[in-house]
Design an enzyme around this catalytic site. Structure first.
Site, mmCIF file in Angstrom:
data_model
loop_
_atom_site.group_PDB
_atom_site.id
_atom_site.type_symbol
_atom_site.label_atom_id
_atom_site.label_comp_id
_atom_site.label_asym_id
_atom_site.label_seq_id
_atom_site.Cartn_x
_atom_site.Cartn_y
_atom_site.Cartn_z
ATOM 1 N N GLY A 31 -9.482 17.390 5.709
ATOM 2 C CA GLY A 31 -10.425 18.489 5.517
ATOM 3 C C GLY A 31 -10.787 19.085 6.874
ATOM 4 N N MET A 79 -17.402 16.243 -6.784
ATOM 5 C CA MET A 79 -18.451 15.245 -6.566
ATOM 6 C C MET A 79 -19.672 15.564 -7.427
ATOM 7 S SD MET A 79 -18.249 14.977 -2.431
ATOM 8 C CE MET A 79 -16.681 14.683 -1.614
ATOM 9 N N ASP A 82 -6.811 9.375 2.533
ATOM 10 C CA ASP A 82 -7.812 10.428 2.474
ATOM 11 C C ASP A 82 -9.063 10.002 3.236
ATOM 12 O OD1 ASP A 82 -9.513 12.010 -0.400
ATOM 13 O OD2 ASP A 82 -9.635 12.348 1.769
ATOM 14 N N GLY A 83 -9.312 10.731 4.349
ATOM 15 C CA GLY A 83 -10.562 10.476 5.064
ATOM 16 C C GLY A 83 -10.323 10.239 6.545
ATOM 17 N N GLY A 84 -10.823 11.161 7.356
ATOM 18 C CA GLY A 84 -10.695 10.986 8.807
ATOM 19 C C GLY A 84 -9.288 11.161 9.331
ATOM 20 N N HIS A 126 -6.081 19.889 -2.128
ATOM 21 C CA HIS A 126 -6.906 18.723 -2.515
ATOM 22 C C HIS A 126 -8.302 19.211 -2.852
ATOM 23 C CE1 HIS A 126 -7.828 14.386 -2.526
ATOM 24 N NE2 HIS A 126 -8.985 14.717 -1.963
ATOM 25 N N ASP A 158 -11.948 18.232 -3.991
ATOM 26 C CA ASP A 158 -12.889 17.111 -4.084
ATOM 27 C C ASP A 158 -14.035 17.458 -5.021
ATOM 28 O OD1 ASP A 158 -12.301 16.338 -0.659
ATOM 29 O OD2 ASP A 158 -11.850 15.078 -2.389
ATOM 30 N N GLY A 201 -17.723 11.155 -0.141
ATOM 31 C CA GLY A 201 -18.927 11.981 -0.259
ATOM 32 C C GLY A 201 -18.969 13.103 0.752
ATOM 33 N N PHE A 202 -18.360 12.851 1.924
ATOM 34 C CA PHE A 202 -18.487 13.876 2.965
ATOM 35 C C PHE A 202 -17.213 13.990 3.809
ATOM 36 C CE2 PHE A 202 -22.891 14.535 2.175
ATOM 37 C CZ PHE A 202 -23.344 13.299 1.693
ATOM 38 N N GLY A 203 -16.972 15.164 4.351
ATOM 39 C CA GLY A 203 -15.898 15.336 5.313
ATOM 40 C C GLY A 203 -16.432 15.000 6.705
ATOM 41 N N GLY A 204 -15.512 14.974 7.675
ATOM 42 C CA GLY A 204 -15.929 14.817 9.064
ATOM 43 C C GLY A 204 -16.308 13.413 9.478
HETATM 44 C C1 DX5 Z 1 -14.334 12.490 0.965
HETATM 45 C C2 DX5 Z 1 -13.192 13.304 0.359
HETATM 46 C C3 DX5 Z 1 -12.137 13.604 1.372
HETATM 47 C C4 DX5 Z 1 -12.698 14.428 2.528
HETATM 48 C C5 DX5 Z 1 -11.739 14.414 3.686
HETATM 49 O O1 DX5 Z 1 -15.140 12.000 -0.061
HETATM 50 O O2 DX5 Z 1 -12.593 12.619 -0.716
HETATM 51 O O3 DX5 Z 1 -11.054 14.301 0.756
HETATM 52 O O4 DX5 Z 1 -12.910 15.751 2.115
HETATM 53 O O5 DX5 Z 1 -12.386 15.110 4.738
HETATM 54 P P1 DX5 Z 1 -12.038 14.756 6.259
HETATM 55 O O6 DX5 Z 1 -10.571 15.018 6.400
HETATM 56 O O7 DX5 Z 1 -12.897 15.713 7.042
HETATM 57 O O8 DX5 Z 1 -12.382 13.307 6.455
HETATM 58 ZN ZN ZN Z 2 -10.693 13.575 -1.522
#
Ligand code: DX5
Ligand code: ZN
Length: 221
Positions: free
Chosen positions: A200, A41, A178-180, A37, A39, A146-149
């Site tokens: 992620g 941005m 996707d996300g968390g 995957h 990302d 926008g962000f992981g975690g």
């Molecule tokens: C957020 C991304 C996700 C993110 C997931 O904008 O689209 O793909 O990287 O990261 P985690 O798994 O850490 O939430």
């Molecule tokens: Zn993503």
């Protein structure tokens, strides 16, 4: 509920070591990733800037796995060809990024790629009904992009509604969340109908030695 054998895991390289992305892609490929995957941005559609088509092109030789490219950019139409040329297998776009997502999905398919639509948390699922015939993937964002975690936003009904729309068409459509996503939240997404889980932080957090264990933990959760 999607069975373990049908679940695909798509590690998001947003959480990878950006100083060594080629090695990181090789490592998650070897560790059992089903999709890579990516990302993308632009600091305009989302408040972060990551990578562009040239980096996707550089990463392409490092894995034969599906490059699942998530475009969080606006405008998106001027860049579809560049990501297709760079080696993307799936290009997923946001309807919030422009006025003509139907045409954008058509242009992705015209390049022979799989087309995905991704919805920010607040965007109603109904928009998918009008383009599901053009989609090979529906991506439900369970964080604000926008962000992981970040923490999982439990949009369970929305994931279920996406599954119901997918069930109205005959062609295969992945339902991606996707996300968390962690071993704790993965079962919630799966129970709601997801068959592809993007993760992620939960994959990359312990370094390369932990990738296979982390992918397995999410897949089997
Ligand atoms: C957020 C991304 C996700 C993110 C997931 O904008 O689209 O793909 O990287 O990261 P985690 O798994 O850490 O939430
Ligand atoms: Zn993503």
């Amino acid at each position: 509920m999607t069975s373990i054998s049908d679940i695909r895991i798509a590690p998001s390289i947003l959480s990878a070591d950006f100083a060594d992305l080629g090695k990181e892609v090789q490592a998650i490929d070897k560790a059992g990733a089903d999709y890579i995957h990516v990302d993308v941005m632009d600091g305009h559609f989302v408040p972060n800037i990551t990578i562009g088509p040239n980096v996707v092109k550089a990463l392409r030789p490092h894995s034969a796995k599906t490059f699942d490219v998530h475009l969080m950019i606006s405008p998106v139409d001027p860049y579809i060809d560049a990501f297709a040329d760079a080696g993307a297998d799936i290009i997923t776009v946001h309807p919030e990024a422009g006025a003509h997502v139907h045409r954008t999905l058509q242009s992705i398919r015209a390049r022979g790629l799989k087309a995905g639509i991704s919805l920010n948390p607040a965007t109603p699922i109904d928009i998918v009904k009008n383009v599901i015939d053009l989609c090979d993937l529906v991506l439900i964002m369970t964080v604000n992009p926008g962000f992981g975690g970040q923490s999982f936003i439990p949009l369970i009904d929305k994931i279920r509604d996406a599954k119901a729309i997918i069930d109205t068409v005959d062609h295969p459509v992945d339902l991606q969340v996707d996300g968390g996503i962690t071993p704790e939240t993965a079962p919630i997404a799966k129970a709601a109908g997801a068959n592809v889980l993007v993760a992620g932080t939960a994959v990359f957090r312990d370094g390369p030695d932990g990738y296979a264990k982390n992918i397995k933990a999410i897949r089997e959760a």
